[in-house]
Design a protein around this motif. Structure first.
Motif, mmCIF file in Angstrom:
data_model
loop_
_atom_site.group_PDB
_atom_site.id
_atom_site.type_symbol
_atom_site.label_atom_id
_atom_site.label_comp_id
_atom_site.label_asym_id
_atom_site.label_seq_id
_atom_site.Cartn_x
_atom_site.Cartn_y
_atom_site.Cartn_z
ATOM 1 N N GLY A 673 0.823 -1.212 0.000
ATOM 2 C CA GLY A 673 0.000 0.000 0.000
ATOM 3 C C GLY A 673 0.853 1.256 0.000
ATOM 4 N N LEU A 674 0.289 2.335 -0.541
ATOM 5 C CA LEU A 674 0.977 3.629 -0.579
ATOM 6 C C LEU A 674 0.079 4.657 0.106
ATOM 7 C CD1 LEU A 674 3.399 5.318 -1.552
ATOM 8 C CD2 LEU A 674 2.161 5.685 -3.703
ATOM 9 N N LEU A 675 0.529 5.166 1.233
ATOM 10 C CA LEU A 675 -0.254 6.109 2.034
ATOM 11 C C LEU A 675 0.266 7.519 1.806
ATOM 12 C CD1 LEU A 675 -2.521 6.349 4.179
ATOM 13 C CD2 LEU A 675 -0.731 6.206 5.925
ATOM 14 N N ALA A 676 -0.595 8.381 1.271
ATOM 15 C CA ALA A 676 -0.255 9.791 1.058
ATOM 16 C C ALA A 676 -0.638 10.566 2.307
ATOM 17 C CB ALA A 676 -0.992 10.334 -0.162
ATOM 18 N N LEU A 709 -7.432 4.112 8.973
ATOM 19 C CA LEU A 709 -6.640 3.812 7.782
ATOM 20 C C LEU A 709 -5.739 2.604 7.978
ATOM 21 C CD1 LEU A 709 -5.586 7.427 6.692
ATOM 22 C CD2 LEU A 709 -7.089 5.880 5.424
ATOM 23 N N LEU A 710 -5.159 2.469 9.162
ATOM 24 C CA LEU A 710 -4.209 1.383 9.413
ATOM 25 C C LEU A 710 -4.860 0.114 9.935
ATOM 26 C CD1 LEU A 710 -1.170 3.296 11.013
ATOM 27 C CD2 LEU A 710 -1.645 2.827 8.598
ATOM 28 N N ILE A 719 5.977 -0.756 7.873
ATOM 29 C CA ILE A 719 5.684 0.577 7.337
ATOM 30 C C ILE A 719 6.992 1.345 7.184
ATOM 31 C CG2 ILE A 719 4.477 2.767 7.695
ATOM 32 C CD1 ILE A 719 2.447 1.324 9.406
ATOM 33 N N VAL A 720 7.231 1.841 5.973
ATOM 34 C CA VAL A 720 8.363 2.729 5.715
ATOM 35 C C VAL A 720 7.802 4.143 5.578
ATOM 36 C CG1 VAL A 720 10.272 3.310 4.182
ATOM 37 C CG2 VAL A 720 9.605 0.909 4.501
ATOM 38 N N THR A 721 8.282 5.048 6.402
ATOM 39 C CA THR A 721 7.862 6.450 6.283
ATOM 40 C C THR A 721 8.991 7.254 5.667
ATOM 41 O OG1 THR A 721 8.643 7.135 8.475
ATOM 42 C CG2 THR A 721 6.416 6.210 8.332
ATOM 43 N N GLY A 734 4.125 3.804 13.847
ATOM 44 C CA GLY A 734 4.178 2.430 14.341
ATOM 45 C C GLY A 734 3.474 2.243 15.664
ATOM 46 N N SER A 735 3.305 3.323 16.423
ATOM 47 C CA SER A 735 2.649 3.213 17.724
ATOM 48 C C SER A 735 1.132 3.138 17.616
ATOM 49 C CB SER A 735 3.020 4.418 18.592
ATOM 50 O OG SER A 735 4.404 4.474 18.823
ATOM 51 N N VAL A 736 0.588 3.453 16.451
ATOM 52 C CA VAL A 736 -0.870 3.489 16.307
ATOM 53 C C VAL A 736 -1.452 2.095 16.471
ATOM 54 C CG1 VAL A 736 -2.764 4.033 14.740
ATOM 55 C CG2 VAL A 736 -0.771 5.542 14.852
#
Length: 789
Positions: A673-676, A709-710, A719-721, A734-736
């Motif tokens: 997935g790609l999160l904008a 969303l997550l 997840i790569v930010t 990552g804490s979400v």
């Protein structure tokens, strides 16, 4: 015209009462109200005392309802005492001074219940605020929006030590450029700072500086007792001694008392007949009263000085005072945070004729009839109209802010295009927008807006290049109808101007929608003023561009790193960093509405972190769902599948790298997935708010936008930010829901080079994103990489 004796007596009595109430408020907070921590809460009794007379003269006699005041921060207890006498402050709040929900240590527009015009703090920002508020009043008047409302004076009460603050000098220069009017600064010249006594001859520097910038200067040095003594035989010699006495010595003698004054006068003047007789005719107490009768403590002198002004030119009053006048530690160099002991207060209570248990009574200890005093306060010009905070209607914002699209654009370019389209029309929104920039109007893409809307000045001034028929892209005429305010290179001035413009609805009763542009790294140069503006709940939009190391050829000094974290951390400021221009258009429309919402919980200011990088623009329909995702902070540009192994979450100008990387990762990892992310700030604020609601038992099932969303992601999804800014901006994702995160970003100063060079150096390119995804997921290495250029 001589002041009426009865009026003078009443004003002097009220000033004494203000001094008592302010001192008692501080004493009560430190010695009577229980403090669980066992700590003194402070209160600046000495600083308050030096301004009690000046502020009483202003509020009880001189000010009109349209006048606005920035109160010297350490005089907060005096301000609260005056408002208490007016009936605008409560005893409960005074008794809880400096306590939770009590009267504030420094006057606050948003936290105090009394009629605070401008919040102030110990950095001189409230002083400069009055200057820019006067310019804003001129702007509103020039545009024909003042109606029948009279112009007010913008007044600052300034400590002489505050005059060390650089932003005050920057503001003076800008005021001169714009023909400043209707501004008074009253300098409390007690010649003491927090740590010391100020340098000799400072008043001369003040006088010269203000006159050079076109201000009138009124020096109020001697009270009526002093003036009468100077008229006696030998009085001129006494005056010469006072004028020649060093600041530190004068302060020390005021602390030591009349006997010390007598000894120094005798030693230094000697037996000179008339002047010696003048001194000997007075007892020690009478001599101390005479020598401490400086202009700032003499009601008649202050009223005369204020009422002598019959013009709208800016005026600086230099009022000589003694810090802590009338209190046991008056004049002592250590008295900045000094507090009277219980014994000292009891003695002073007796001297003020205040009965035990009656300390809060409004007119206790005064000889005047309470009914007469109440009538006097009710009839004070400043108080006749009651509270003076105004309101203004909400300006309608179109559902869609249009722009002329191109296949490839930068967000900075898009920002200029959106404003240019607004400038073409005649909407109420366009009419109320006022832009400002610190000498970077063109390089932040405001040029087209200014071409159409013009620069603001109170007098017409044509573009000389155009009148001389010299070709130029920019046709900039100055006029009273212009909507752009050009500033010098001082970001502090920009944000204090934003504060003034962003409070116009409350100060002038006319709503303005201010938009500021500057280079993103230089937000930090004006951060103190930005924080101040937000603390006051001023409403404005900041377009900060260009940003990050993406401004590759410029080098580290022009490249920002920490600004995304500033945007997240700054209260009262919603921060966005869109990648695409259609996102920006949606955010700007939302922003203009957000700037007008009542209350700090509902509305605020807006920060747009933009880029000069031209990237491919998506061809898509802007659905209501997509609009909500953009303004809430994020949306799926590529939705993950049920068995998603990896997600790339990106913000801003690195979108091309994120899109390329996710395409390559998708060949080797499932359902990626790609999160904008358009606003890490909005996402984080929503998440923390939802968690707090659940902890408090409210909204037990409420999920924030980022949680929703997550939610579909498997727990072992990585997840790569990635952001062109500090990686901590997105590292919290990552804490979400407990996902592993690799946060990519910039942590060190940049350097010159191409975007590709710098992205590779800092680990923001597509290959770095792929490497991070590999480290988070199991399986064979990603088969394809981006070829180095």
């Amino acid at each position: 015209m001589p002041i009426d004796p009865a009026r003078l007596e009443t004003l002097s009595a009220l000033a004494r009462k203000v001094l008592w109430l302010s001192s008692w408020t501080i004493h009560h907070a430190n010695h009577i109200r229980p403090n669980a921590d066992g700590l003194k809460v402070g209160g600046h009794q000495a600083s308050s005392a030096s301004l009690a007379n000046i502020m009483s003269a202003l509020y009880f006699s001189v000010l009109k309802p349209e006048d606005r005041v920035a109160v010297k921060p350490h005089a907060s207890p005096v301000f609260h005492a005056i408002q208490y006498l007016f009936g605008h402050q409560t005893r409960e709040k005074l008794e809880n001074f400096r306590g939770f929900k009590g009267a504030q240590s420094y006057p606050s527009r948003t936290k105090d219940v009394d009629d605070v015009d401008f919040s102030t703090g110990s950095v001189g920002l409230g002083v400069a605020q009055t200057l820019f508020s006067s310019l804003v009043q001129d702007y509103v008047k020039a545009h024909g929006w003042m109606k029948d409302r009279p112009e007010g004076r913008m007044i600052a009460l300034v400590g002489d030590a505050e005059m060390d603050e650089g932003n005050i000098f920057e503001a003076l220069l800008e005021g001169w450029k714009h023909g400043l009017r209707n501004t008074w600064w009253v300098v409390d010249y007690n010649r003491q700072s927090l740590d010391a006594v100020v340098r000799e001859g400072l008043w001369e520097k003040f006088e010269s500086m203000f006159r050079n910038f076109g201000w009138d200067v009124v020096i109020v040095k001697y009270g009526r007792l002093m003036q009468a003594a100077f008229a006696e035989p030998g009085g001129e010699a006494l005056k010469r001694w006072i004028d020649a006495c060093p600041n530190a010595m004068y302060a020390a003698l005021c602390f030591q008392g009349g006997a010390a004054f007598r000894k120094h006068l005798d030693d230094e003047i000697g037996d000179q007949g008339a002047v010696s007789q003048l001194i000997r005719r007075r007892s020690d107490d009478e001599l101390l009263t005479l020598m401490s009768n400086l202009g700032g403590h003499d009601m008649a002198s202050m009223i005369e000085a204020f009422e002598s002004i019959d013009h709208d030119r800016p005026v600086c009053f230099i009022a000589y005072t003694i810090k802590g006048i009338g209190l046991p530690f008056q004049g002592h160099k250590d008295n900045h945070a000094g507090l009277m002991t219980i014994t000292q207060m009891e003695k002073w209570r007796g001297a003020q004729n205040i009965r035990s248990g009656q300390e809060w009574e409004k007119f206790e200890g005064l000889a005047q009839d309470p009914a007469v005093l109440e009538a006097f306060l009710a009839d004070a010009p400043f108080n006749r109209d009651g509270r003076r905070r105004l309101t203004a209607p909400v300006i309608e914002v179109p559902k869609w802010l249009s722009f002329k699209p191109s296949p490839q654009m930068s967000t900075q370019q898009g920002f200029g295009l959106v404003l240019n389209e607004l400038a073409r029309g005649d909407s109420a929104l366009a009419a109320r927008i006022v832009t400002a920039s610190p000498d970077v109007t063109v390089s932040t893409n405001l040029g087209a807006w200014v071409n159409r809307r013009g620069l603001f000045a109170r007098a017409e001034k044509a573009d000389l290049f155009r009148s001389e028929k010299i070709p130029s892209t920019f046709n900039w005429d100055f006029s009273p109808k212009g909507q752009h305010i050009e500033l010098g290179i001082a970001e502090m001035n920009l944000f204090i101007l934003m504060s003034a413009l962003g409070l116009s609805h409350a100060i002038n009763g006319e709503r303005l929608l201010p938009v500021a542009t500057l280079y993103d790294p230089f937000i930090q140069r004006g951060l103190d003023a930005l924080n101040y503006a937000c603390y006051q709940d001023a409403r404005f939009m900041v377009a900060a561009t260009p940003s990050g190391i993406t401004l590759a050829p410029e080098g580290g000094a022009h490249q920002s790193i920490a600004t995304p974290l500033i945007g997240m951390a700054q209260d009262g400021l919603a921060s966005f960093e869109p990648a695409f221009v259609d996102e920006l258009s949606v955010i700007m429309g939302w922003g203009f509405e957000h700037m007008q919402r009542e209350g700090t919980a509902e509305g605020g200011s807006v920060y747009l972190r933009l880029s000069t990088r031209t990237i491919d623009q998506p061809q898509r329909i802007m659905t209501p769902e997509l609009q909500r995702g953009i303004t809430d902070g994020a949306y799926w540009l590529r939705k993950p599948g049920e068995n998603c192994e990896a997600v790339v979450a990106y913000t801003g100008a690195v979108a091309p790298e994120a899109i390329e990387a996710i395409g390559l990762i998708g060949e080797s990892r499932r359902d990626v997935g790609l999160l904008a992310i358009t606003s890490a700030d909005r996402l984080h604020a929503g998440w923390t708010s939802a968690r707090k609601s659940r902890r408090d038992g409210r909204g037990v099932t409420h999920l924030s936008h980022i949680e929703k969303l997550l939610a579909p992601l498997p727990r072992d999804c990585g997840i790569v930010t990635v952001i062109d800014g500090h990686p901590a901006t997105l590292g919290w994702l990552g804490s979400v829901r407990g996902h592993r995160v690799e946060a990519l970003g910039v942590e060190h100063f940049g350097q010159t080079g191409s975007i590709g060079d710098l992205y590779r150096h800092h680990g923001l390119d597509a290959n770095a994103i792929i490497d991070a995804a590999e480290s988070l997921t199991a399986g064979r290495p990603v088969r394809h990489r981006k070829m180095a250029v």
